[in-house]
Design an enzyme around this catalytic site. Sequence first.
Site, mmCIF file in Angstrom:
data_model
loop_
_atom_site.group_PDB
_atom_site.id
_atom_site.type_symbol
_atom_site.label_atom_id
_atom_site.label_comp_id
_atom_site.label_asym_id
_atom_site.label_seq_id
_atom_site.Cartn_x
_atom_site.Cartn_y
_atom_site.Cartn_z
ATOM 1 N N HIS A 24 45.649 57.089 102.056
ATOM 2 C CA HIS A 24 46.323 57.954 103.026
ATOM 3 C C HIS A 24 46.792 59.264 102.395
ATOM 4 C CE1 HIS A 24 46.222 54.525 105.607
ATOM 5 N NE2 HIS A 24 47.055 53.832 104.860
ATOM 6 N N HIS A 43 44.023 52.941 109.394
ATOM 7 C CA HIS A 43 43.144 52.164 108.515
ATOM 8 C C HIS A 43 41.808 51.950 109.187
ATOM 9 C CE1 HIS A 43 47.350 51.027 107.820
ATOM 10 N NE2 HIS A 43 47.015 51.183 106.573
#
Lengths: 207, 329
Positions: B56, B218
């Site tokens: 991320h 995700h």
Amino acid sequence: MINQYKVLQIIRQIGNKINEHKDFLTELDNVIGDGDHGINMARGFAEVEKKFPTLEGKDIGTILKTVGMTLVSTVGGASGPLYGTAFMKAGAALTGKSEMDINDFLNVFQQAIEGVMQRGRSTTGEKTMLDAMVPAKEAIEKTLADTNDVKKAMEAGVAAAKEGVEYTKTIIAKKGRASYLGERSIGHQDPGATSFALILEVIASMV
Amino acid sequence: MKKIINEVGLVEEQMILGMVKAYPQYLAKLDCGNVVVRARKKEGKVALISGGGSGHEPAHGGFVGEGMLDAAVAGAVFTSPTPDQIYEGIKAIATDKGVLMVIKNYTGDVMNFEMAAEMAQAEGIEVKQVVVNDDVAVKDSLYTVGRRGVAGTVFVHKIAGAKAEEGASLDEVQATAQKVIDNVRTMGIAITPCTVPAAGKPGFELSENEMEVGIGIHGEPGTHREPLRPADEIVDMLLDRILSDLDFTGSEVAVMINGSGGTPLMELFIINNRVADVLKSKGIKVYRTFVGEFMTSIEMQGFSVTLLRMDDELKRLLDAKADTPAFKA
């Protein structure tokens, strides 16, 4: 009766089984989760394998606690704390023991189930590993009471775990990343229930 | 899979090491694992720790520094860090004012952070937590794990971080963080999937003309798939969902247009062009806008829109000084 050496062999076989099914478990997780269940579990059991030299001759409680702590600290995700807690609780119930029988196993199994329920704030019917664990334990108990045959009881447990896996296909996920899919999670089996069924299969084949 | 890496098993560590080598004035790595802390520990304030799976970036390590986080714990790609890793982070940053954990609402993250907190509390460290759940794409219900934590988490880092820097107590910092969570909403889409290095293939597949609406960070599936539409129409759809989830009427908002890793800034600005116009037409005043990559999903092409409903305290704290590798104010 199984002794601590047998327990170590079983753990090693569980690791092998998980590793053989790594891609399959990851594939299942890809569909309804985040696609890492097989990878993470295999990594965890590879680390468990490394601890083996330190576990030779240790009591069953120590072995299972070490397995649990290793899984917690190397698997990550949700499976790490859940499987880790299951093994740690099982270990705590067998502290100092060098042998266990089927009644010990059932007690340990119950501790593991309660640990998973508590840590995951979950219960059956939510499309999780509990949907394989709980019916498996009940089936072992019942078959043992009916036949007093450990082998048959464990086989019944495996069959119930597999049925539990099938059951997870029919229900909506309420826990974990699969829950974000809502109704779209129907039709897919839960990877955690699947890995548990694999683990129980190994245990049953070796007792 | 084509990726510019050395070895799948080293992705997280080499990424963290590279980040620390790039910003030694801000960051240091703990020896025990992939935990990034401030280069110089600041005493006398509530310490903030966050983290989650890797992939991320710049979250979360890029937000470690003055006015934001004190530590960021990086798990394997898209996998929560482990309790012992988080525990080491907590121990490294703990002050006598306590530690606040900022957790994104994922089953694994919550469990691992809570286990770490139990370990730290057993050592006498005061630890509290907030759980960020800003993604409106996910149905919120008492019977599910609830919404996911996504890009809105960065506003929690910024504002709770500023509050902590002011010297507020653990309860106060927690309350302010919770206020951000209560007032922040996000939703996103993706037009391509992303590939976790260890998995080697994309987490899902989208055909050439499809987009996944309500995608998670995700690559988790969102609410549905539909044919790709022009940017303005996508923005309208996302804002409809966000604005119908929380009443923003007459309020001032902070806006974040967050790229998922593979989206050019050009497109993010095209998106913001529409976001700004729609908000104006609805009488919602934009206080500040942030366009860029804050909470990515490896190389996914996609974006999210975050709106944070402001009040005077949040405005002051959003504007307060922040000096971190990936966020400055």
